[in-house]
Design an enzyme around this catalytic site. Structure first.
Site, PDB file in Angstrom:
ATOM      1  N   VAL A 187     -34.441 -13.560 -47.842  1.00 36.40           N
ATOM      2  CA  VAL A 187     -34.821 -13.134 -49.195  1.00 36.40           C
ATOM      3  C   VAL A 187     -33.618 -12.984 -50.121  1.00 36.40           C
ATOM      4  CG1 VAL A 187     -36.947 -12.013 -48.413  1.00 36.40           C
ATOM      5  CG2 VAL A 187     -34.844 -10.655 -48.599  1.00 36.40           C
TER       6      VAL A 187
ATOM      7  N   ASN B 189     -31.814 -13.477 -40.383  1.00 40.38           N
ATOM      8  CA  ASN B 189     -33.055 -12.722 -40.243  1.00 40.38           C
ATOM      9  C   ASN B 189     -33.791 -12.688 -41.587  1.00 40.38           C
ATOM     10  OD1 ASN B 189     -31.965 -10.514 -41.833  1.00 40.38           O
ATOM     11  ND2 ASN B 189     -30.927  -9.765 -39.989  1.00 40.38           N
ATOM     12  N   CYS B 190     -34.848 -11.911 -41.672  1.00 37.26           N
ATOM     13  CA  CYS B 190     -35.697 -11.926 -42.870  1.00 37.26           C
ATOM     14  C   CYS B 190     -34.944 -11.462 -44.116  1.00 37.26           C
ATOM     15  CB  CYS B 190     -36.946 -11.069 -42.655  1.00 37.26           C
ATOM     16  SG  CYS B 190     -36.625  -9.292 -42.464  1.00 37.26           S
ATOM     17  N   GLU B 191     -33.954 -10.594 -43.937  1.00 34.12           N
ATOM     18  CA  GLU B 191     -33.185 -10.109 -45.082  1.00 34.12           C
ATOM     19  C   GLU B 191     -32.244 -11.193 -45.610  1.00 34.12           C
ATOM     20  OE1 GLU B 191     -30.671  -6.110 -46.430  1.00 34.12           O
ATOM     21  OE2 GLU B 191     -31.105  -6.477 -44.308  1.00 34.12           O
TER      22      GLU B 191
ATOM     23  N   HIS C 283     -37.376  -6.194 -35.624  1.00 30.90           N
ATOM     24  CA  HIS C 283     -38.644  -6.007 -36.318  1.00 30.90           C
ATOM     25  C   HIS C 283     -39.825  -5.825 -35.355  1.00 30.90           C
ATOM     26  CE1 HIS C 283     -36.390  -7.173 -39.761  1.00 30.90           C
ATOM     27  NE2 HIS C 283     -36.288  -8.419 -39.387  1.00 30.90           N
TER      28      HIS C 283
END
EC number: 2.3.1.135
Length: 230
Positions: free
Chosen positions: A165, A160-162, A21
C-alpha cells in the site's frame, strides 16, 4: 532476578504474529473464518484511499478501488498450485495463509470491504500524516494497485501488505511494522543475558527467510559470542 529469556521469547513471538497477520479462529469454526459483518458504509471511501484495519497484534492494509472492492496483499499457498480463480478468490483460511508465509508465496487480491476488514474497524488514509508531500493522487494509487493484482512473492520483512500500500499511495514501499520488528530483534541480540533468545531469533530467520549463509551463520556465531562475552 527473573529470567528474561521467556519474556523476550514471548515478545518475539508476538512480533512475528504481527507481521504474519495470523487471524485467531474460534475452536468451533473448524478452521474456517467466522462470518464478517454484513455491511460497511463505503460512502466515505474514495477510489485510491488507503484502508487500515488495526487489530490486537498487527495492522492490515489495502487500497480501495471503488464499488466495494479492496486490493490487498495476502500470504497464500493456493496460487502456487492452481490458477483457478474461483478457488483462489475464496476467503483465505489460516492454513493457506501460514503455508503461504512458509513458502513465501502470496497474491494481491481484490475482495469486498467486508472480507478485507474481517469484522474490524477501518481507518482511512491514516498514514498520510507520516508521508505529507509524498502522497500520490488517488487515481494513481488505484491504478498502481490494479496493475499489481495477481500472484507475487511474499516476505515478512521485505514484501508484506504494508509495503504494497505504501508503494501504491506514496511511491515508496516501506513497512513501519517491519521496522519495529527489526528494532525488537536488535534489542534482543544486544542483551547479553538472552543467548537462548538469540538462538530463537536465528531459527525464526532460517524458518522464514530460508537456509542460507546470511541466516545460518548468524544463528551459530551470534549466540556463541554472546555466551563468550557473558
Amino acid at each position: 532476578m527473573k529470567n528474561p529469556v521467556p519474556q523476550v521469547a514471548s515478545l518475539l513471538l508476538e512480533k512475528l504474529l504481527l507481521l504474519v497477520h495470523v487471524r485467531p479462529l474460534p475452536s468451533s469454526s473448524g478452521g474456517e473464518p467466522p462470518p464478517a459483518p454484513a455491511y460497511y458504509d463505503t460512502s466515505c471511501f474514495k477510489r485510491g484511499d488507503l484502508l487500515e484495519v488495526p487489530r490486537t497484534l498487527f495492522i492490515h492494509f489495502g487500497i480501495y478501488l471503488g464499488e466495494n472492492r479492496v486490493a490487498h496483499l495476502m500470504p497464500d499457498i493456493l496460487p502456487a498450485f492452481t490458477g483457478d480463480r474461483r478457488q483462489i478468490q475464496q476467503v483465505v483460511t489460516n492454513k493457506r495463509l501460514i503455508l503461504g508465509v512458509i513458502t513465501k508465496t502470496a497474491s494481491i487480491r481484490v475482495d469486498t470491504v467486508e472480507d478485507f476488514a474481517y469484522g474490524g474497524s477501518i481507518l482511512v488514509n491514516h498514514m498520510d500524516r507520516l508521508f505529507q508531500d509524498q502522497v500520490l493522487g488517488n487515481e494513481e494509487a488505484a491504478r498502481r494497485a490494479e496493475k499489481l493484482v495477481g500472484a507475487t512473492a511474499y516476505s515478512l520483512l521485505w514484501n508484506n501488505c504494508e509495503h504494497f500500500v505504501t508503494y501504491c499511495r506514496y511511491g515508496s514501499p516501506v513497512s513501519f511494522q517491519t521496522d519495529k520488528f527489526c528494532e525488537t530483534v536488535k534489542m534482543i541480540i544486544r542483551d547479553q543475558r538472552s543467548v537462548l533468545a538469540s538462538v530463537l531469533v536465528g531459527l525464526a530467520s532460517i524458518f522464514c527467510l530460508g537456509l542460507a549463509p546470511s541466516t545460518t551463520l548468524p544463528t551459530i556465531f551470534v549466540p556463541f559470542f554472546l555466551w563468550m562475552a557473558g
